[in-house]
Design an enzyme around this catalytic site. Structure first.
Site, short mmCIF file in Angstrom:
data_model
loop_
_atom_site.label_atom_id
_atom_site.label_comp_id
_atom_site.label_asym_id
_atom_site.label_seq_id
_atom_site.Cartn_x
_atom_site.Cartn_y
_atom_site.Cartn_z
N ASP A 63 45.37 68.75 65.34
CA ASP A 63 46.36 67.75 65.74
C ASP A 63 47.73 68.25 65.30
OD1 ASP A 63 47.94 65.53 66.15
OD2 ASP A 63 46.52 64.12 65.27
N ASP A 79 38.04 61.96 69.62
CA ASP A 79 37.84 62.14 68.18
C ASP A 79 38.20 60.86 67.45
OD1 ASP A 79 40.66 62.50 66.48
OD2 ASP A 79 40.87 62.75 68.64
N CYS A 87 16.64 56.35 65.59
CA CYS A 87 17.45 57.50 65.21
C CYS A 87 16.57 58.61 64.62
CB CYS A 87 18.51 57.09 64.19
SG CYS A 87 19.57 58.45 63.66
N CYS A 113 17.85 61.24 62.82
CA CYS A 113 18.54 61.97 61.77
C CYS A 113 17.73 61.98 60.47
CB CYS A 113 19.93 61.40 61.53
SG CYS A 113 20.01 59.93 60.48
N CYS A 156 17.54 58.66 58.47
CA CYS A 156 16.60 57.66 58.99
C CYS A 156 15.14 58.09 58.82
CB CYS A 156 16.92 57.36 60.45
SG CYS A 156 18.47 56.44 60.68
N HIS A 210 24.65 59.76 58.88
CA HIS A 210 23.98 59.05 59.97
C HIS A 210 24.95 58.71 61.09
CE1 HIS A 210 21.82 55.93 62.20
NE2 HIS A 210 22.93 55.22 62.08
#
Length: 375
Positions: A92, A263, A301, A303, A306, A332
């Site tokens: 940025d 983003d 989920c 991940c 989880c 997560h």
């Protein structure tokens, strides 16, 4: 320095599937980009970002200019080597951070303000922004622009559009071509100013284009209306980036209007405060009702959090102010948004984006006002 390929369009919206080729890898779009303001995505190791599928991350020119400073970045050979990340990085320009500073003096030459670190005077110009980003060595740099607050008058917004255009010209003139450079369309919430800004910015030889000045505190219907209008003014053969959005509602809205990249700090910011994103909406894991829960954050989920930890355990971590709780929920949440955008790409590829949106609404993930009228 980047090459965008449009692969497929959704038959019921402006959503599109594409690939963005950079010098450090090919990015599948639409894509969510985790934000690493200070050369770190808060609470997440770089190898963890890789394992959950992050294709590109952000760094911030303004903050990295302040600390560690350009001398250190040069010593390490650029931002990638400094932070140990070999995939693409977008930086940025610092325009939004300058916009956020209260006591500043904006002129056609640049912006004068005091460093939030030591109070020293800094004069940020388009040329300095380019110098910072070239030193960082990001794969995609952003032109320095002026983002105006929602309460600003049309008269000021009109001056700001002209200033942003002149700054864009100066960025292109100073930039050495070592990285891709995106231009930013401004214009506040005035359609005629958006049209003017888009015409001026897209007439220049940028590698991609961003929609700036949205999601800065305005109501969602205004965000949606201006976004819908502005995207139509951008060329189809270059990547489109909506800056600063990360909620599922806004991501769906951005994608259905033809945005490729977005983003936000949202997943780690809310994660540090115990809020988790799930396919049924947000949940507050600091709530006492989860004290005895043996369920994962989200049963759908995949991940690691989880798969291994319960809501009850995470509640305990937050109740004792343990660092691990913040790390787990942040991990997560980023995984969730990357998986979410992955499913969006799958839906566009299979012509089921409309049905996917309906499922997200029915599950509680997105709100009714996000849906297209025909749904």
């Amino acid at each position: 320095m980047v090459e965008y390929t449009l692969i497929k369009k959704d038959p019921n919206s402006r959503a599109r599937l594409g690939k963005l080729k950079t010098r450090r890898g090919i990015i599948d779009t639409p894509i969510f980009m985790p934000v690493g303001t200070n050369a770190t995505v808060k609470g997440i190791w770089q190898h963890q970002l890789e394992e959950i599928g992050a294709q590109i991350i952000l760094g911030n020119a303004f903050h990295l200019y302040l600390k560690p400073g350009l001398e250190i970045i040069r010593e390490f050979g650029g931002l990638h080597r400094f932070m140990g990340w070999d995939k693409p990085i977008l930086t940025d320009s610092g325009g939004f951070q300058v916009f956020s500073i209260k006591n500043k003096k904006v002129s056609d030459d640049g912006v004068m303000f005091k460093s939030p670190i030591d109070g020293s005077k800094i004069f940020m110009t388009p040329e300095l922004s380019m110098e910072i980003q070239m030193t960082l060595g990001s794969d995609i740099a952003m032109a320095f622009d002026e983002c105006v607050a929602p309460e600003m008058s049309r008269e000021y917004a009109e001056k700001s559009v002209k200033r942003t255009t002149e700054w864009a010209k100066r960025c292109l003139a100073y930039h050495d071509g070592s990285q891709a450079l995106f231009g930013i369309v401004q214009g506040a919430f005035d359609k005629s100013l958006r049209e003017q800004s888009a015409a001026e910015i897209t007439s220049m030889d940028f590698d991609g284009f961003a929609v700036g000045g949205l999601s800065v505190g305005e109501p969602f219907p205004i965000t949606k209306e201006i976004l819908e209008y502005t995207v139509d003014l951008l060329p189809e053969d270059k990547p489109r980036y909506l800056m600063g959005i990360g909620s599922p509602d806004l991501i769906i809205t951005a994608v259905e209007n033809g945005i490729d990249m977005f983003d936000c700090v949202l997943p780690t910011r809310i994660g540090r405060h115990g809020t988790a994103l799930t396919w049924n909406g947000k949940i507050n894991l600091k709530a006492a009702k989860f004290k005895h829960s043996k369920e994962p954050i989200d049963n759908e989920c995949s991940c690691k959090v989880c798969q291994h930890y319960s809501r009850g355990y995470i509640y305990h971590l937050f109740s004792r102010d343990e660092m691990l709780g913040k790390l787990l929920v942040s991990y997560h949440n980023i995984h969730f948004l990357l998986e979410f955008t992955g499913k969006i790409r799958e839906a566009i590829a299979s012509d089921t984006f409309k049905e996917f949106k309906e499922e997200c609404y029915n599950s509680g993930l997105i709100k009714k006002e996000v849906l297209l009228p025909e749904l």
